[in-house]
Write a protein that holds these residues in place. Sequence first.
Motif, short mmCIF file in Angstrom:
data_model
loop_
_atom_site.label_atom_id
_atom_site.label_comp_id
_atom_site.label_asym_id
_atom_site.label_seq_id
_atom_site.Cartn_x
_atom_site.Cartn_y
_atom_site.Cartn_z
N ALA A 22 -6.58 -8.58 -4.73
CA ALA A 22 -6.93 -7.17 -4.49
C ALA A 22 -7.44 -6.95 -3.07
N ASP A 23 -6.86 -7.68 -2.11
CA ASP A 23 -7.39 -7.61 -0.75
C ASP A 23 -7.10 -6.29 -0.03
N LEU A 24 -6.19 -5.48 -0.54
CA LEU A 24 -5.93 -4.18 0.09
C LEU A 24 -6.43 -3.02 -0.77
N ALA A 25 -7.11 -3.34 -1.85
CA ALA A 25 -7.56 -2.30 -2.78
C ALA A 25 -8.91 -1.72 -2.36
N SER A 26 -9.19 -0.51 -2.86
CA SER A 26 -10.50 0.11 -2.64
C SER A 26 -11.53 -0.61 -3.52
N PRO A 27 -12.84 -0.45 -3.28
CA PRO A 27 -13.44 0.47 -2.31
C PRO A 27 -13.43 -0.10 -0.90
N PHE A 28 -13.39 0.81 0.08
CA PHE A 28 -13.38 0.41 1.48
C PHE A 28 -14.77 0.59 2.06
N ALA A 29 -15.68 -0.27 1.69
CA ALA A 29 -17.07 -0.10 2.14
C ALA A 29 -17.82 -1.42 2.14
N ASN A 30 -17.23 -2.45 2.71
CA ASN A 30 -17.90 -3.74 2.79
C ASN A 30 -17.65 -4.33 4.18
N PRO A 31 -18.32 -3.78 5.21
CA PRO A 31 -18.05 -4.22 6.59
C PRO A 31 -18.65 -5.57 6.92
N CYS A 32 -17.96 -6.32 7.76
CA CYS A 32 -18.52 -7.55 8.31
C CYS A 32 -19.64 -7.15 9.29
N LEU A 89 -14.04 -5.71 4.59
CA LEU A 89 -13.64 -6.91 3.86
C LEU A 89 -13.38 -6.66 2.38
N GLY A 90 -13.71 -5.46 1.87
CA GLY A 90 -13.40 -5.15 0.48
C GLY A 90 -13.97 -6.15 -0.49
N SER A 91 -13.10 -6.79 -1.29
CA SER A 91 -13.53 -7.70 -2.35
C SER A 91 -13.71 -9.14 -1.86
N ASN A 121 0.81 -1.21 0.00
CA ASN A 121 0.00 0.00 0.00
C ASN A 121 0.85 1.27 0.00
N CYS A 122 2.13 1.15 -0.41
CA CYS A 122 2.99 2.33 -0.49
C CYS A 122 2.57 3.17 -1.69
N THR A 123 2.43 4.46 -1.49
CA THR A 123 1.98 5.35 -2.57
C THR A 123 3.13 5.86 -3.43
N ARG A 124 4.37 5.54 -3.05
CA ARG A 124 5.52 5.98 -3.84
C ARG A 124 5.65 5.08 -5.06
N ALA A 125 5.50 5.64 -6.25
CA ALA A 125 5.49 4.86 -7.48
C ALA A 125 6.79 4.08 -7.69
N VAL A 147 -5.74 -9.40 6.97
CA VAL A 147 -6.08 -8.44 5.91
C VAL A 147 -7.10 -7.41 6.40
N PRO A 148 -8.18 -7.81 7.13
CA PRO A 148 -9.10 -6.77 7.61
C PRO A 148 -8.40 -5.72 8.47
N GLU A 149 -7.46 -6.15 9.30
CA GLU A 149 -6.70 -5.19 10.10
C GLU A 149 -5.88 -4.28 9.19
N ALA A 150 -5.25 -4.87 8.16
CA ALA A 150 -4.45 -4.08 7.23
C ALA A 150 -5.31 -3.10 6.44
N ARG A 151 -6.54 -3.51 6.11
CA ARG A 151 -7.43 -2.63 5.34
C ARG A 151 -7.81 -1.38 6.14
N ASP A 152 -7.90 -1.52 7.46
CA ASP A 152 -8.20 -0.35 8.28
C ASP A 152 -7.13 0.72 8.09
N HIS A 153 -5.87 0.29 7.95
CA HIS A 153 -4.77 1.23 7.72
C HIS A 153 -4.73 1.67 6.25
N ALA A 154 -4.93 0.72 5.34
CA ALA A 154 -4.88 1.04 3.91
C ALA A 154 -5.94 2.07 3.53
N ALA A 155 -7.11 2.00 4.19
CA ALA A 155 -8.18 2.96 3.90
C ALA A 155 -7.76 4.38 4.23
N LYS A 156 -6.79 4.51 5.15
CA LYS A 156 -6.28 5.84 5.52
C LYS A 156 -5.00 6.18 4.77
N GLY A 157 -4.64 5.36 3.78
CA GLY A 157 -3.45 5.62 2.98
C GLY A 157 -2.16 5.25 3.67
#
Length: 303
Positions: A262-272, A279-281, A194-198, A238-248
């Motif tokens: 794509a377990d760390l990819a958006s959209p971040f809107a699929n809660p258990c 849970l994303g995808s 989830n690093c934003t540096r290309a 992964v759910p724990e990681a997504r909490d951080h990934a959603a904040k960049g």
Amino acid sequence: MFTVIVGGPDGERARLTFSEPEITIGRGDGNHVVLAEKNVSKRHARIVVKDGRYILVDLKSTNGTYVNGRRITSPMVIEESDKIYIGEFVLYHQVHATARPARQLPPYPPRDRREAELLRQIAAREPASREIYADWLEEHGHGREAEFVRVQDAMTGLAPEDPAFAARSERLGELAKAVDYRWRLRVARPAIENCTRAAVPRFDFKCPKEWGALEPTAKQGVRMCGACKQEVFYCASVPEARDHAAKGECVALDLRAKRWPADLASPFANPCPSCGSDLGSWRGSDCPKCGEMIRMMVVGRMA
């Protein structure tokens, strides 16, 4: 936010999650929960959330609304343990908690002063510290931990397409099951994701941006990336990681984390519905974090 769990006459169950302060239940299409049976009125009942309480109201239905086998004649405060009977359906409500924070474990306790010093050297990335530590572990009867350190180090010189890479990855996973998670956190070398540096490869084990190369901080499970000047979070799932990934935020995932495409990819809107983890995808029937059932049958729709 809360969840309505619907048990149908055929034995199937559905989970419908709502954020509204009021929902309606009935046979008509305009309801939040649609129960398509003739013995259900078009607008049969509603649940109102007020002052933290959940109030069930019968909307003058033909066949009535029942709680724990008794027909209600006035608005009634319901608890999560209550069974709501509407026609041939049984409903429960479940309060939707916000995502639970990761369980904080106490830090790994070194077995003696020598191990404490070796772990300090590894954290400081002193030359040969990992090799020396592996030898120390083996000498003291900790063969699995010694192999774990050595296999990780051997993988740093391999490309992911190398035939040996997959075999060693599999071996690491086997060893991870037998060693302390807190210890893995001290010596692990997963790639940073989830690093934003290309310029930083995200999934290449050879990438220098890996957990073992980061600066330790005062917080357990958090290290600092010297290149990005950002915190990196070590995550057990992964759910724990997504909490951080959603904040960049950047993350490093433990070897035993259950992964999916794509377990760390958006959209971040699929809660258990049970634990609130995003849970994303994820398309499994059970939440990979808490294990509760999340697959729904079609009994209605959200208005």
